[in-house]
Enzyme design. Sequence first.
Site, PDB file in Angstrom:
ATOM      1  CG  ASP A  92      -1.874   1.205   1.193  1.00 62.77           C
ATOM      2  OD1 ASP A  92      -2.462   1.469   0.120  1.00 62.77           O
ATOM      3  OD2 ASP A  92      -2.000   1.906   2.212  1.00 62.77           O
ATOM      4  CB  SER A  93       0.181   4.717  -0.985  1.00 72.12           C
ATOM      5  OG  SER A  93      -1.069   4.786  -0.323  1.00 72.12           O
ATOM      6  CE1 TYR A 128       3.015   5.973  -3.282  1.00 67.79           C
ATOM      7  CE2 TYR A 128       2.062   4.125  -4.470  1.00 67.79           C
ATOM      8  CZ  TYR A 128       3.135   4.697  -3.796  1.00 67.79           C
ATOM      9  OH  TYR A 128       4.292   3.982  -3.660  1.00 67.79           O
ATOM     10  N   GLY A 129      -2.806   9.245  -3.933  1.00 64.53           N
ATOM     11  CA  GLY A 129      -4.096   9.645  -4.502  1.00 64.53           C
ATOM     12  C   GLY A 129      -4.062  10.900  -5.344  1.00 64.53           C
ATOM     13  CB  CYS A 178      -2.695   1.124  -2.772  1.00 65.68           C
ATOM     14  SG  CYS A 178      -2.825   2.852  -3.174  1.00 65.68           S
ATOM     15  CG  ASN A 179      -9.147   1.184  -3.731  1.00 61.69           C
ATOM     16  OD1 ASN A 179     -10.004   0.591  -4.359  1.00 61.69           O
ATOM     17  ND2 ASN A 179      -8.981   1.007  -2.423  1.00 61.69           N
ATOM     18  CB  THR A 180      -4.220   5.425  -5.704  1.00 63.19           C
ATOM     19  OG1 THR A 180      -5.207   5.997  -4.833  1.00 63.19           O
ATOM     20  CG2 THR A 180      -3.752   6.476  -6.678  1.00 63.19           C
ATOM     21  CD  GLU A 224      -2.117   8.513   6.202  1.00 55.60           C
ATOM     22  OE1 GLU A 224      -1.027   8.816   6.693  1.00 55.60           O
ATOM     23  OE2 GLU A 224      -2.317   7.450   5.574  1.00 55.60           O
ATOM     24  CB  CYS A 266     -10.139   5.096  -0.550  1.00 56.37           C
ATOM     25  SG  CYS A 266      -8.656   5.742   0.246  1.00 56.37           S
ATOM     26  CB  THR A 267      -6.663   1.505   1.896  1.00 57.51           C
ATOM     27  OG1 THR A 267      -6.046   2.776   1.660  1.00 57.51           O
ATOM     28  CG2 THR A 267      -6.272   0.533   0.818  1.00 57.51           C
ATOM     29  CG  HIS A 268      -6.645   5.950   4.419  1.00 57.87           C
ATOM     30  ND1 HIS A 268      -5.879   5.281   3.499  1.00 57.87           N
ATOM     31  CD2 HIS A 268      -5.784   6.613   5.234  1.00 57.87           C
ATOM     32  CE1 HIS A 268      -4.602   5.542   3.742  1.00 57.87           C
ATOM     33  NE2 HIS A 268      -4.525   6.347   4.791  1.00 57.87           N
TER      34      HIS A 268
HETATM   35  N1  DGL Z   1      -4.165   3.741  -0.315  1.00 63.76           N
HETATM   36  C1  DGL Z   1      -4.772   4.785  -1.089  1.00 63.76           C
HETATM   37  C2  DGL Z   1      -6.014   4.220  -1.821  1.00 63.76           C
HETATM   38  O1  DGL Z   1      -6.573   3.197  -1.459  1.00 63.76           O
HETATM   39  C3  DGL Z   1      -5.184   5.968  -0.248  1.00 63.76           C
HETATM   40  C4  DGL Z   1      -4.023   6.757   0.276  1.00 63.76           C
HETATM   41  C5  DGL Z   1      -3.248   7.475  -0.787  1.00 63.76           C
HETATM   42  O2  DGL Z   1      -3.772   8.400  -1.444  1.00 63.76           O
HETATM   43  O3  DGL Z   1      -2.094   7.111  -0.975  1.00 63.76           O
HETATM   44  O4  DGL Z   1      -6.438   4.816  -2.778  1.00 63.76           O
END
Ligand code: DGL
Length: 279
Positions: free
Chosen positions: A15-16, A47-48, A78-80, A163, A197-199
Amino acid sequence: MPHFPSLPGPIGVFDSGYGGLTILRQIRETLPAYDYIYLGDNARTPYGTRSFEIVYEFTRQAVVRLFEMGCPLVILACNTASAKALRSIQMNDLPRMDASRRVLGVIRPTVESIGAVTQTRHVGVLATSGTIKSESYPMEIHKLFPDITVYGQACPMWVPLVENDEAHGPGADYFVQKYIDELLRKDERIDTAILGCTHYPLLLQKIRHYMPRRVHIVTQGELVADSLKDYLRRHPEMDARCTRGATCRYLTTEAEEKFAESASLFLNRAVEVKRILLE
Ligand code: DGL
């Protein structure tokens, strides 16, 4: 050309930053016997908001490192990264690097369930700006369910709220309501909202509070874990390459103390972590 050990090894989860820990937790609950390495690129998160080229390059570096550490299979939690890098890695890098290893993402397993959930066939996706701009969710949904209309809603403030440990504060109320309202204003027939998104599972309490009851909220941890279980059942040759010692190692590109402190927000317990450099 990097050297990848050919012995069986752990499953890599990338993940990012911290968010992928929500996916890892669910994967370990569903598949507790396996060994895992979690890698968070915390030094370069988020990363988003980053460009396609940068997300691809950072993700590729992480995948190479996890392969070098012996992972036969890497999950982009990570979705991004799944939206912006997975396809290029699968199509261009894997055949050159090692065609027997696999990299899987979180978008496909998430959207597979949607067809059975939505009645109105109007679905919303809440995600980072990068994921929404990539159009990966509508593309994947339309491959499986061409009749579904998809509405994307970028929620750029949700990751920073989590975060910064503000997920339960009043700032979160304001921004959770704001993006949900913006999504539903696009079409009042939306009856399903994907948290892409993971968060976002950490904001679930507030998302449930502001989302009208008629809208079904889809979270991805369990879907990704079930899909991985199914994948390993269907691919015994890959399953045999994944070691089973029920361990998990945590790696971060940021300072170790920082990761350990914030990871406890996502896992509700302390973890030991080691810093690595990605390049
Ligand atoms: N892990 C990223 C996602 O699932 C969210 C955090 C980021 O923007 O890096 O898109």
